[in-house]
Design a protein around this motif. Structure first.
Motif, PDB file in Angstrom:
ATOM      1  N   ASP A   1       0.798  -1.224   0.000  1.00 42.87           N
ATOM      2  CA  ASP A   1       0.000   0.000   0.000  1.00 42.87           C
ATOM      3  C   ASP A   1       0.831   1.274   0.000  1.00 42.87           C
ATOM      4  O   ASP A   1       0.287   2.380   0.062  1.00 42.87           O
ATOM      5  N   SER A   2       2.164   1.132  -0.090  1.00 44.78           N
ATOM      6  CA  SER A   2       3.023   2.312  -0.082  1.00 44.78           C
ATOM      7  C   SER A   2       4.418   1.933  -0.559  1.00 44.78           C
ATOM      8  O   SER A   2       4.779   0.748  -0.601  1.00 44.78           O
ATOM      9  N   VAL A   3       5.185   2.967  -0.908  1.00 44.96           N
ATOM     10  CA  VAL A   3       6.576   2.736  -1.287  1.00 44.96           C
ATOM     11  C   VAL A   3       7.336   2.129  -0.118  1.00 44.96           C
ATOM     12  O   VAL A   3       8.153   1.216  -0.291  1.00 44.96           O
TER      13      VAL A   3
ATOM     14  N   ILE B   1      13.671   3.507 -12.694  1.00 42.08           N
ATOM     15  CA  ILE B   1      12.953   4.775 -12.635  1.00 42.08           C
ATOM     16  C   ILE B   1      12.188   4.904 -11.321  1.00 42.08           C
ATOM     17  O   ILE B   1      12.155   5.974 -10.708  1.00 42.08           O
ATOM     18  N   PHE B   2      11.588   3.818 -10.875  1.00 48.48           N
ATOM     19  CA  PHE B   2      10.872   3.830  -9.594  1.00 48.48           C
ATOM     20  C   PHE B   2      11.818   4.218  -8.464  1.00 48.48           C
ATOM     21  O   PHE B   2      11.465   5.041  -7.597  1.00 48.48           O
ATOM     22  N   ARG B   3      13.021   3.650  -8.453  1.00 49.62           N
ATOM     23  CA  ARG B   3      14.005   3.999  -7.423  1.00 49.62           C
ATOM     24  C   ARG B   3      14.350   5.491  -7.480  1.00 49.62           C
ATOM     25  O   ARG B   3      14.367   6.172  -6.454  1.00 49.62           O
ATOM     26  N   ALA B   4      14.624   5.964  -8.679  1.00 49.33           N
ATOM     27  CA  ALA B   4      15.061   7.353  -8.826  1.00 49.33           C
ATOM     28  C   ALA B   4      13.969   8.334  -8.443  1.00 49.33           C
ATOM     29  O   ALA B   4      14.215   9.315  -7.724  1.00 49.33           O
ATOM     30  N   VAL B   5      12.756   8.103  -8.905  1.00 55.37           N
ATOM     31  CA  VAL B   5      11.638   9.008  -8.633  1.00 55.37           C
ATOM     32  C   VAL B   5      11.330   9.072  -7.140  1.00 55.37           C
ATOM     33  O   VAL B   5      10.934  10.120  -6.613  1.00 55.37           O
ATOM     34  N   ASN B   6      11.542   7.948  -6.444  1.00 52.26           N
ATOM     35  CA  ASN B   6      11.208   7.880  -5.020  1.00 52.26           C
ATOM     36  C   ASN B   6      12.430   7.950  -4.106  1.00 52.26           C
ATOM     37  O   ASN B   6      12.340   7.615  -2.915  1.00 52.26           O
TER      38      ASN B   6
ATOM     39  N   LEU C   1      15.206   6.242  -3.805  1.00 52.06           N
ATOM     40  CA  LEU C   1      15.614   4.984  -3.201  1.00 52.06           C
ATOM     41  C   LEU C   1      16.995   4.587  -3.720  1.00 52.06           C
ATOM     42  O   LEU C   1      17.272   4.694  -4.915  1.00 52.06           O
ATOM     43  N   GLY C   2      17.851   4.112  -2.826  1.00 56.33           N
ATOM     44  CA  GLY C   2      19.159   3.622  -3.228  1.00 56.33           C
ATOM     45  C   GLY C   2      19.079   2.176  -3.679  1.00 56.33           C
ATOM     46  O   GLY C   2      18.056   1.509  -3.533  1.00 56.33           O
ATOM     47  N   GLU C   3      20.186   1.664  -4.200  1.00 54.87           N
ATOM     48  CA  GLU C   3      20.230   0.286  -4.682  1.00 54.87           C
ATOM     49  C   GLU C   3      19.906  -0.707  -3.576  1.00 54.87           C
ATOM     50  O   GLU C   3      19.314  -1.758  -3.829  1.00 54.87           O
ATOM     51  N   MET C   4      20.292  -0.380  -2.341  1.00 52.53           N
ATOM     52  CA  MET C   4      20.104  -1.315  -1.230  1.00 52.53           C
ATOM     53  C   MET C   4      18.742  -1.164  -0.548  1.00 52.53           C
ATOM     54  O   MET C   4      18.429  -1.934   0.365  1.00 52.53           O
TER      55      MET C   4
END
Length: 320
Positions: free
Chosen positions: A118-120, A142-147, A149-152
């Motif tokens: 229900d959430s990032v 793209i999801f990581r970058a937009v939100n 978020l790092g690789e880990m």
């Protein structure tokens, strides 16, 4: 596996007086329910009506198919629009000629009752099965970058596309990434409910699938591309009118592994995020939509030199 047999058989039987143009169609992946309308169109003779002898070949991911299209292994390809845009920005000689999915279907999918998506923040707590090399991988980046978020921040396990379903059902991963309508249908086919978190609802403004053409083929045969798209549109009109029959045809001709009910569920989910094929504007996207896509890809480092939208696409070859 290739699928030229049906078209060849019809060619021998019909013996048309006019010469046909052989068109090589590259697919994004192995045969799936959203390829079934093309099989239906071949069976009904829609491509032959347009003077096209269609030769369809499965692929191994949109990114790979885009490169093969640019290398003249295909004339036209069914690929994810974001992968097409990235390839074009790198100088691959292709151009998008129709986009029929109005928004990305990329999602995180799990089994209801076993996960809560229900959430990032919730996504971070699960092992995610994801396929490298295609639209799946690009959407995740793209999801990581937009939100931010790092690789880990995400626990991603690389799985072949054919292994994701088994990984989810066995519990080796709790979540998989992919097209929500596709995996949702598979899960419901097992008698369970799907938990789906759409990347589009988490700030990922991507379009879905469409058709791109090799630029040399486009410049030499614009009328063939329009004829091809007219046959595709006609095929999808039949699919919208009769998803049951379309799946029966696809399962028979393409040897789809999906059971009939799951195939129909899959197609109906896809239709919900696709253009109405009876619309005069089917397949057309605007400069504004393309500018948003290009800007997003540039912001996350996928495109280095963006360029104008008309570098990436044209609506000029769409059928009326």
């Amino acid at each position: 596996m290739r699928y030229p047999l049906l078209a060849a058989a019809v060619t021998l039987l019909a013996m048309p007086a006019h010469a046909e143009t052989k068109v090589r169609l590259g697919l994004d992946w192995g045969y799936l329910p959203y390829h079934a309308p093309i099989a239906l169109g071949i069976e009904k003779g829609y491509f032959k009506d347009e003077g096209i002898d269609l030769f369809m070949e499965p692929g191994r991911g949109s990114a790979s198919t885009a490169i093969m299209l640019g290398e003249d292994n295909y004339d036209i390809a069914h690929i994810n629009t974001s992968n097409a845009a990235v390839a074009i920005s790198k100088g691959v000689p292709i151009k998008t000629v129709a986009v029929y999915q109005t928004r990305t279907a990329a999602s995180f999918i799990g089994i209801k009752g076993k996960v809560t998506l229900d959430s990032v923040e919730a996504i971070k707590g699960y092992r995610i099965g994801s396929t490298p090399g295609g639209s799946d991988q690009l959407s995740l980046r793209i999801f990581r970058a937009v939100n931010d978020l790092g690789e880990m921040d995400l626990d991603v396990v690389s799985l072949d596309a054919n292994a994701k379903q088994a990984g989810l059902m066995s519990g080796n991963v709790e979540v998989i990434s992919g097209d929500g309508f596709a995996y949702g249908a598979i899960i419901r086919g097992t008698g369970q409910e799907a938990e789906v978190f759409s990347l589009a609802d988490a700030g990922v403004p991507l379009m879905g699938f469409g058709y791109s053409a090799n630029t040399e083929f486009l410049e030499s045969n614009p009328e063939v591309i329009t004829a091809f798209l007219r046959a595709v549109k006609r095929s999808w009109q039949d699919a919208f009118a009769d998803p049951e029959g379309t799946c029966e045809q696809g399962r028979a001709k393409l040897e789809l592994t999906h059971k009939q009910a799951a195939c129909v569920d899959y197609l109906k989910g896809l239709m919900a995020i696709s253009d109405d094929p009876s619309s005069p504007s089917w397949g057309a996207r605007s400069d504004e939509e393309w500018a948003a896509l290009i800007s997003t890809l540039a912001e996350v480092g996928e495109i280095q030199s963006p360029g104008a939208p008309d570098t990436y696409y044209t609506n000029a070859l769409l059928p009326n």
